[in-house]
Enzyme design. Structure first.
Site, PDB file in Angstrom:
ATOM      1  N   SER A 152       0.746  -1.203   0.244  1.00  0.00           N
ATOM      2  CA  SER A 152      -0.177   0.085  -0.123  1.00  0.00           C
ATOM      3  C   SER A 152       0.720   1.393   0.202  1.00  0.00           C
ATOM      4  O   SER A 152       1.909   1.155   0.198  1.00  0.00           O
ATOM      5  CB  SER A 152      -0.815  -0.081   1.317  1.00  0.00           C
ATOM      6  OG  SER A 152      -0.298   0.585   1.943  1.00  0.00           O
ATOM      7  N   LYS A 153       0.388   2.382  -0.379  1.00  0.00           N
ATOM      8  CA  LYS A 153       0.659   4.017  -0.021  1.00  0.00           C
ATOM      9  C   LYS A 153       1.622   4.229   0.828  1.00  0.00           C
ATOM     10  O   LYS A 153       2.622   4.799   0.988  1.00  0.00           O
ATOM     11  CB  LYS A 153      -0.378   4.678  -0.790  1.00  0.00           C
ATOM     12  CG  LYS A 153      -0.274   4.950  -2.619  1.00  0.00           C
ATOM     13  CD  LYS A 153      -1.072   5.570  -2.563  1.00  0.00           C
ATOM     14  CE  LYS A 153      -1.954   6.147  -3.945  1.00  0.00           C
ATOM     15  NZ  LYS A 153      -2.611   6.799  -4.224  1.00  0.00           N
ATOM     16  N   ARG A 154       1.089   3.105   2.121  1.00  0.00           N
ATOM     17  CA  ARG A 154       1.023   3.582   3.924  1.00  0.00           C
ATOM     18  C   ARG A 154       2.900   2.852   3.445  1.00  0.00           C
ATOM     19  O   ARG A 154       3.884   3.439   4.662  1.00  0.00           O
ATOM     20  CB  ARG A 154       0.816   3.583   4.877  1.00  0.00           C
ATOM     21  CG  ARG A 154      -0.591   4.357   4.799  1.00  0.00           C
ATOM     22  CD  ARG A 154      -1.819   3.730   5.262  1.00  0.00           C
ATOM     23  NE  ARG A 154      -2.329   2.513   5.318  1.00  0.00           N
ATOM     24  CZ  ARG A 154      -3.449   2.036   6.152  1.00  0.00           C
ATOM     25  NH1 ARG A 154      -4.320   2.275   6.116  1.00  0.00           N
ATOM     26  NH2 ARG A 154      -3.887   0.835   5.483  1.00  0.00           N
ATOM     27  N   SER A 155       2.992   2.203   2.751  1.00  0.00           N
ATOM     28  CA  SER A 155       4.201   1.494   2.931  1.00  0.00           C
ATOM     29  C   SER A 155       5.881   2.293   2.766  1.00  0.00           C
ATOM     30  O   SER A 155       6.635   1.910   2.952  1.00  0.00           O
ATOM     31  CB  SER A 155       4.796   0.390   2.071  1.00  0.00           C
ATOM     32  OG  SER A 155       5.128   0.235   0.963  1.00  0.00           O
TER      33      SER A 155
END
Length: 486
Positions: A254-257
């Site tokens: 995900s983008k949060r990674s």
């Protein structure tokens, strides 16, 4: 038939590594067989369109070395290559109406209020409403009356509710699904735009695409695509559905990674060629399990039948290792072009900054690592005297103090402050004292840097710091040790 693959991204922001892998595999499949790689921009979902995203797509492909043979800037007779421009030609509505004439599609005039009353099902974790074919029963006269009155409509695919549909994928083989699972998906939306699914099929056929590569989340849509191909009497392309890319916890990346897009990775100091090499191995492996490839070598070796069905893990540790190998192999000029802005940012003193940068070349994995390797040149950090103790070097606080006191006058008397000259006089001291080199160099390096790990040895650090600063730091080390030992 000449192989023709296409990368067809939606301009919705930064390029996710999964999308870059799709582009890379399509590029490699085409180039391995001397085929064509086409870039097509799929902007039919206007609500998700992000200004500037097309530039991001072009810049990413350029940096990655994935040059397209055809695209918005290279029309080879199959254009336009942007779906919103293709829509203006009427191509999608024309083919949708052809399906209506064949009974393979139908006009749907249902209002949002009615659609909200339909039953829903959970498909792949998402709640979707299942259309009940209500408008399929409308007579031709009713349809024409509604159209004449300007009633809003969509055009839906008319899928059977009985029997089965079988489709083939290179990796998964033949897959059979119950037709009752096939919803009557929308082909033309109420705003006149085609849906992603319908435009894909029409464009792939009219552009002579032979191989369609996409994520395996589209496996469930493949039977509906095949029914469209068969309804038109078109040849079905070769399907290659790619495995999911997960993080180390085996969850969807995900983008949060923080490393889900190509731009994220570039900003973190990774090299484009290392990213491409790493992403090529997310789901594919060569026969000899080799890991380092140039793009030309990937083109030569790539066999898409060796792609795995299992999810691929995005291992940041492996990517960093690989990037470090690419940095080591870089020519010095390019390395310095990338390293010097960081060195100049960290160090304000008039040292030989290129020499400092070159110290780090074989020790870093990403360029921002340079900061923590060289910050001690700018200012000696506060450090604990326990760092002077080292079992392997047989170094203690007492022996370190002795070494610093005995080497200080040697260094003070030294006029030639080159690395070779410094190493010679200190080696003479080592021989005279009859100890190992590390016994002397460890406490010196600790006093000069205040760090356990440095990008170079004691004499190289002495040379860069110069005589005056080196003496100040050695005296500081003596003072700290004397205070500690009482």
């Amino acid at each position: 038939m000449k192989i023709r693959t296409r990368y067809a991204p939606s301009p919705t922001g930064r390029m996710h590594v999964g999308n870059l892998r799709t582009a890379l595999y399509e590029f490699l499949i085409a180039k391995h067989e001397g085929g064509d790689f086409i870039l097509r921009i799929e902007d039919t979902d206007q609500e998700r369109f992000v200004e500037g995203a097309v530039d991001i797509i072009n810049d990413t492909l350029k940096q990655a070395g994935l040059e397209h043979d055809e695209g918005p800037d290279k029309d080879k007779g199959y254009g336009p290559y942007v779906q919103s421009e293709r829509m203006k030609t009427g191509i999608y509505l024309k083919y949708a109406k052809e399906l209506v004439e064949k009974g393979e599609a139908y006009y749907c005039f249902c209002t949002k209020e009615r659609l909200d009353t339909l039953k829903t099902e959970i498909v792949e974790g998402k709640e979707i409403s299942v259309y009940d074919k209500h408008c399929l029963s409308l007579s031709k006269e009713e349809v024409e009356k509604n159209l004449a009155e300007g009633k809003p409509y969509v055009i839906r695919q008319n899928n059977p509710t009985e029997g089965t549909t079988t489709f083939h994928d290179v990796l998964y083989g033949d897959i059979t699904v119950e037709n009752k699972e096939l919803d009557d998906m929308i082909l033309i939306k109420s705003d006149g735009f085609p849906t992603y699914n319908f435009a894909n099929v029409v464009d792939d056929h009219t552009m002579n695409i032979t191989h369609v590569v996409r994520g395996n989340e589209y496996l469930s849509s493949a039977p509906k695509y095949d029914r469209l191909y068969n309804a038109f009497g078109w040849q079905i392309p070769t399907y290659v559905h790619l495995p999911l890319i997960t993080n180390e916890e085996h969850k969807k990346l995900s983008k949060r990674s923080g490393h889900s897009s190509f731009e994220d990775l570039i900003e973190q100091g990774f090299l484009p060629e290392a990213i491409v090499n790493f992403i090529a191995l997310l789901g594919w492996s060569p026969e000899d399990n080799r890991e380092l490839f140039t793009l030309d070598e990937l083109i030569k070796e790539f066999d898409y039948t060796r792609i795995s069905k299992s999810p691929a893990v995005f291992d940041v540790v492996k990517l960093k290792w690989m990037n470090g190998e690419y940095i080591k192999a870089m020519d010095d000029k390019r390395y310095l072009d990338m390293a010097m802005p960081i060195v100049n940012e960290v160090i304000s003193h008039d040292y030989d900054k290129e020499k400092i940068a070159m110290m780090c070349k074989t020790r870093i994995e990403v360029f921002p690592d340079i900061r923590e390797h060289i910050d001690f040149f700018e200012a000696l950090p506060e450090y604990d005297v326990s760092m002077y103790e080292h079992k392997k070097m047989k170094s203690t606080l007492e022996s370190s103090l002795e070494v610093l006191k005995e080497t200080l006058p040697i260094i003070e008397a030294q006029d030639d402050f080159s690395n070779d000259s410094l190493f010679k006089v200190l080696s003479d001291y080592v021989a005279k004292k009859d100890v190992k080199t590390g016994f002397v160099m460890w406490p010196l390096r600790t006093a000069l840097s205040g760090k356990q790990m440095t990008p170079a040895g004691a004499t190289e650090i002495l040379e860069v710091l110069g005589k005056a600063e080196s003496i100040v730091r050695i005296k500081k080390g003596i003072e700290l040790l004397e205070r500690s030992l009482g």
